[in-house]
Design a protein around this motif. Sequence first.
Motif, PDB file in Angstrom:
ATOM      1  N   GLY A  27       6.088  19.198  -2.857  1.00 34.53           N
ATOM      2  CA  GLY A  27       4.886  18.658  -2.255  1.00 34.53           C
ATOM      3  C   GLY A  27       4.922  17.141  -2.274  1.00 34.53           C
ATOM      4  N   VAL A  28       3.742  16.542  -2.130  1.00 39.20           N
ATOM      5  CA  VAL A  28       3.616  15.088  -2.044  1.00 39.20           C
ATOM      6  C   VAL A  28       2.562  14.607  -3.036  1.00 39.20           C
ATOM      7  CG1 VAL A  28       2.847  13.180  -0.574  1.00 39.20           C
ATOM      8  CG2 VAL A  28       4.305  14.973   0.381  1.00 39.20           C
ATOM      9  N   VAL A  29       2.876  13.528  -3.740  1.00 39.79           N
ATOM     10  CA  VAL A  29       1.894  12.807  -4.553  1.00 39.79           C
ATOM     11  C   VAL A  29       1.422  11.597  -3.762  1.00 39.79           C
ATOM     12  CG1 VAL A  29       1.433  11.534  -6.670  1.00 39.79           C
ATOM     13  CG2 VAL A  29       2.978  13.474  -6.717  1.00 39.79           C
ATOM     14  N   CYS A  30       0.114  11.453  -3.644  1.00 34.84           N
ATOM     15  CA  CYS A  30      -0.487  10.310  -2.960  1.00 34.84           C
ATOM     16  C   CYS A  30      -0.816   9.228  -3.982  1.00 34.84           C
ATOM     17  CB  CYS A  30      -1.764  10.736  -2.256  1.00 34.84           C
ATOM     18  SG  CYS A  30      -1.516  11.988  -0.992  1.00 34.84           S
ATOM     19  N   HIS A  31      -0.329   8.032  -3.717  1.00 35.22           N
ATOM     20  CA  HIS A  31      -0.596   6.866  -4.556  1.00 35.22           C
ATOM     21  C   HIS A  31      -1.286   5.783  -3.737  1.00 35.22           C
ATOM     22  CE1 HIS A  31       2.212   7.947  -7.898  1.00 35.22           C
ATOM     23  NE2 HIS A  31       2.975   8.452  -6.940  1.00 35.22           N
ATOM     24  N   ALA A  32      -1.852   4.795  -4.424  1.00 29.70           N
ATOM     25  CA  ALA A  32      -2.246   3.522  -3.821  1.00 29.70           C
ATOM     26  C   ALA A  32      -1.735   2.424  -4.741  1.00 29.70           C
ATOM     27  CB  ALA A  32      -3.752   3.427  -3.648  1.00 29.70           C
ATOM     28  N   THR A  33      -1.374   1.291  -4.157  1.00 32.93           N
ATOM     29  CA  THR A  33      -0.608   0.289  -4.896  1.00 32.93           C
ATOM     30  C   THR A  33      -1.399  -0.469  -5.959  1.00 32.93           C
ATOM     31  OG1 THR A  33      -1.087  -1.394  -3.223  1.00 32.93           O
ATOM     32  CG2 THR A  33       0.941  -0.090  -2.952  1.00 32.93           C
ATOM     33  N   ALA A  34      -2.745  -0.547  -5.796  1.00 37.73           N
ATOM     34  CA  ALA A  34      -3.611  -1.313  -6.701  1.00 37.73           C
ATOM     35  C   ALA A  34      -3.490  -2.812  -6.501  1.00 37.73           C
ATOM     36  CB  ALA A  34      -3.370  -0.962  -8.169  1.00 37.73           C
ATOM     37  N   ILE A 134      -2.317  14.517 -11.073  1.00 30.59           N
ATOM     38  CA  ILE A 134      -1.195  14.624 -12.008  1.00 30.59           C
ATOM     39  C   ILE A 134      -1.657  14.265 -13.415  1.00 30.59           C
ATOM     40  CG2 ILE A 134       1.061  13.696 -12.644  1.00 30.59           C
ATOM     41  CD1 ILE A 134       1.354  15.356 -10.218  1.00 30.59           C
ATOM     42  N   SER A 135      -2.400  13.156 -13.547  1.00 29.53           N
ATOM     43  CA  SER A 135      -2.873  12.707 -14.862  1.00 29.53           C
ATOM     44  C   SER A 135      -3.734  13.771 -15.530  1.00 29.53           C
ATOM     45  CB  SER A 135      -3.673  11.404 -14.724  1.00 29.53           C
ATOM     46  OG  SER A 135      -2.860  10.362 -14.237  1.00 29.53           O
ATOM     47  N   LYS A 136      -4.596  14.398 -14.748  1.00 31.09           N
ATOM     48  CA  LYS A 136      -5.559  15.357 -15.304  1.00 31.09           C
ATOM     49  C   LYS A 136      -4.972  16.738 -15.535  1.00 31.09           C
ATOM     50  CE  LYS A 136      -9.619  13.092 -13.295  1.00 31.09           C
ATOM     51  NZ  LYS A 136     -10.657  13.167 -12.229  1.00 31.09           N
ATOM     52  N   ASN A 137      -3.952  17.109 -14.774  1.00 33.38           N
ATOM     53  CA  ASN A 137      -3.465  18.488 -14.821  1.00 33.38           C
ATOM     54  C   ASN A 137      -2.053  18.655 -15.375  1.00 33.38           C
ATOM     55  OD1 ASN A 137      -5.590  20.265 -13.228  1.00 33.38           O
ATOM     56  ND2 ASN A 137      -5.426  18.311 -12.167  1.00 33.38           N
ATOM     57  N   LEU A 138      -1.187  17.684 -15.175  1.00 36.64           N
ATOM     58  CA  LEU A 138       0.175  17.800 -15.677  1.00 36.64           C
ATOM     59  C   LEU A 138       0.464  16.861 -16.830  1.00 36.64           C
ATOM     60  CD1 LEU A 138       2.260  18.137 -12.370  1.00 36.64           C
ATOM     61  CD2 LEU A 138       1.283  19.939 -13.806  1.00 36.64           C
ATOM     62  N   GLY A 139      -0.224  15.712 -16.847  1.00 38.17           N
ATOM     63  CA  GLY A 139      -0.002  14.744 -17.918  1.00 38.17           C
ATOM     64  C   GLY A 139       1.240  13.908 -17.675  1.00 38.17           C
ATOM     65  N   GLY A 140       1.581  13.132 -18.704  1.00 39.48           N
ATOM     66  CA  GLY A 140       2.739  12.258 -18.597  1.00 39.48           C
ATOM     67  C   GLY A 140       2.437  10.947 -17.920  1.00 39.48           C
ATOM     68  N   THR A 141       1.197  10.732 -17.526  1.00 39.43           N
ATOM     69  CA  THR A 141       0.751   9.515 -16.852  1.00 39.43           C
ATOM     70  C   THR A 141      -0.759   9.460 -16.989  1.00 39.43           C
ATOM     71  OG1 THR A 141       0.783   8.312 -14.742  1.00 39.43           O
ATOM     72  CG2 THR A 141       0.561  10.705 -14.628  1.00 39.43           C
ATOM     73  N   ASN A 142      -1.341   8.278 -16.734  1.00 38.95           N
ATOM     74  CA  ASN A 142      -2.800   8.164 -16.881  1.00 38.95           C
ATOM     75  C   ASN A 142      -3.462   7.429 -15.715  1.00 38.95           C
ATOM     76  OD1 ASN A 142      -1.982   5.544 -17.307  1.00 38.95           O
ATOM     77  ND2 ASN A 142      -2.703   5.412 -19.427  1.00 38.95           N
ATOM     78  N   HIS A 143      -2.788   7.355 -14.577  1.00 42.09           N
ATOM     79  CA  HIS A 143      -3.346   6.648 -13.424  1.00 42.09           C
ATOM     80  C   HIS A 143      -4.328   7.546 -12.661  1.00 42.09           C
ATOM     81  CE1 HIS A 143       0.008   3.394 -13.049  1.00 42.09           C
ATOM     82  NE2 HIS A 143      -0.247   3.705 -14.313  1.00 42.09           N
ATOM     83  N   SER A 144      -5.235   6.932 -11.908  1.00 37.66           N
ATOM     84  CA  SER A 144      -6.261   7.690 -11.179  1.00 37.66           C
ATOM     85  C   SER A 144      -6.242   7.404  -9.673  1.00 37.66           C
ATOM     86  CB  SER A 144      -7.649   7.371 -11.727  1.00 37.66           C
ATOM     87  OG  SER A 144      -7.930   5.992 -11.605  1.00 37.66           O
ATOM     88  N   ASP A 145      -5.199   6.713  -9.195  1.00 31.90           N
ATOM     89  CA  ASP A 145      -5.115   6.440  -7.762  1.00 31.90           C
ATOM     90  C   ASP A 145      -4.775   7.713  -6.975  1.00 31.90           C
ATOM     91  OD1 ASP A 145      -2.579   5.925  -9.304  1.00 31.90           O
ATOM     92  OD2 ASP A 145      -1.727   5.827  -7.298  1.00 31.90           O
ATOM     93  N   PRO A 146      -5.073   7.759  -5.687  1.00 23.95           N
ATOM     94  CA  PRO A 146      -5.707   6.725  -4.864  1.00 23.95           C
ATOM     95  C   PRO A 146      -7.201   6.953  -4.682  1.00 23.95           C
ATOM     96  CG  PRO A 146      -4.831   8.395  -3.421  1.00 23.95           C
ATOM     97  CD  PRO A 146      -4.583   8.885  -4.836  1.00 23.95           C
ATOM     98  N   ILE A 147      -7.836   7.692  -5.578  1.00 24.27           N
ATOM     99  CA  ILE A 147      -9.193   8.192  -5.368  1.00 24.27           C
ATOM    100  C   ILE A 147     -10.188   7.064  -5.096  1.00 24.27           C
ATOM    101  CG2 ILE A 147     -11.045   9.591  -6.328  1.00 24.27           C
ATOM    102  CD1 ILE A 147      -8.418  11.102  -5.740  1.00 24.27           C
ATOM    103  N   ALA A 148     -10.232   6.078  -5.994  1.00 20.74           N
ATOM    104  CA  ALA A 148     -11.223   5.007  -5.846  1.00 20.74           C
ATOM    105  C   ALA A 148     -10.954   4.168  -4.604  1.00 20.74           C
ATOM    106  CB  ALA A 148     -11.232   4.130  -7.095  1.00 20.74           C
ATOM    107  N   TYR A 149      -9.687   3.903  -4.318  1.00 18.62           N
ATOM    108  CA  TYR A 149      -9.384   3.082  -3.151  1.00 18.62           C
ATOM    109  C   TYR A 149      -9.783   3.797  -1.865  1.00 18.62           C
ATOM    110  CZ  TYR A 149      -7.009   0.531   0.487  1.00 18.62           C
ATOM    111  OH  TYR A 149      -6.749  -0.162   1.647  1.00 18.62           O
ATOM    112  N   LEU A 150      -9.437   5.055  -1.714  1.00 25.40           N
ATOM    113  CA  LEU A 150      -9.849   5.797  -0.522  1.00 25.40           C
ATOM    114  C   LEU A 150     -11.365   5.814  -0.401  1.00 25.40           C
ATOM    115  CD1 LEU A 150      -7.432   8.889  -0.548  1.00 25.40           C
ATOM    116  CD2 LEU A 150      -7.201   6.762   0.754  1.00 25.40           C
ATOM    117  N   ALA A 151     -12.050   6.055  -1.521  1.00 20.56           N
ATOM    118  CA  ALA A 151     -13.516   6.104  -1.503  1.00 20.56           C
ATOM    119  C   ALA A 151     -14.125   4.771  -1.079  1.00 20.56           C
ATOM    120  CB  ALA A 151     -14.043   6.516  -2.865  1.00 20.56           C
ATOM    121  N   SER A 152     -13.469   3.672  -1.433  1.00 16.95           N
ATOM    122  CA  SER A 152     -13.991   2.352  -1.068  1.00 16.95           C
ATOM    123  C   SER A 152     -14.000   2.142   0.441  1.00 16.95           C
ATOM    124  CB  SER A 152     -13.169   1.252  -1.752  1.00 16.95           C
ATOM    125  OG  SER A 152     -11.889   1.095  -1.140  1.00 16.95           O
TER     126      SER A 152
END
Length: 250
Positions: A27-34, A134-152
């Motif tokens: 599948g695909v992981v969606c990121h935003a650069t911050a 990924i952060s919430k369900n698989l772990g190994g990272t703690n980022h929350s992108d791109p949720i806030a950026y898309l919402a903005s």
Amino acid sequence: MSYDIQQRLIPGLPKNPYRGGVGAYEGVVCHATATYNDTALNERNYEDGHWQDAFVHFFVDDVSIIQVADTNYLAWGCGGVGNPRYIQIELCQSYDQTKFNNAYDRYVWLIAKILHDKGLGVTDGRTLVSHDWISKNLGGTNHSDPIAYLASHGVSWTQHVTNVIKAYNEMVVGGSNQRPQPITQNSFLLKVKVASLYYYGSPNWDDKKGIVHAGDVFTVVQTLWVNGSKMYKLKSGNYITANPSYVQVM
């Protein structure tokens, strides 16, 4: 509609296979650069010197899509659990709504194309995930992108998934990448529930044209009865059963 993909691969990147093997992304992981007001090329050039810390497969901005890593091999962008599963795409950030819209259209198209090329369908939480997921369900990272950026810019994650589904649906039956006419008011999305299912070239149960698979999503534009059984006409012009044992209205 389709977009050009520029290949500017970063030399020397490691070639580690996905957990299912070379090329076997799930599948695909969606990121935003911050980073605001960046460009895909600038991000690519920065990553060229810092890939030992992290790297992804694609950067997308308002004028370009740049591939920086071979999609046959995993990237280092979402932790040790997510990396072996997913292709990873970064959306460059802008305060400007027009630039966002142009970049976002490319982002959605690229995500849909990658999923379509492998025939994975679009399933939230399985084939299409955020870094936040990924952060919430698989772990190994703690980022929350791109949720806030898309919402903005007025795009919720739910809307984002719907947008990718629509783009995927344009590609799936009939092989066209052209944007169809606007969806009619009475149309709706339909997902295949079973492992494989026939679709038809006309409203005729004997006119089998091909097979679709679990997770594939289509736009229905008409409901009709054929020899006592309900059938859906798809936006592509093909037809599929309406039996709820095989398909699910979304």
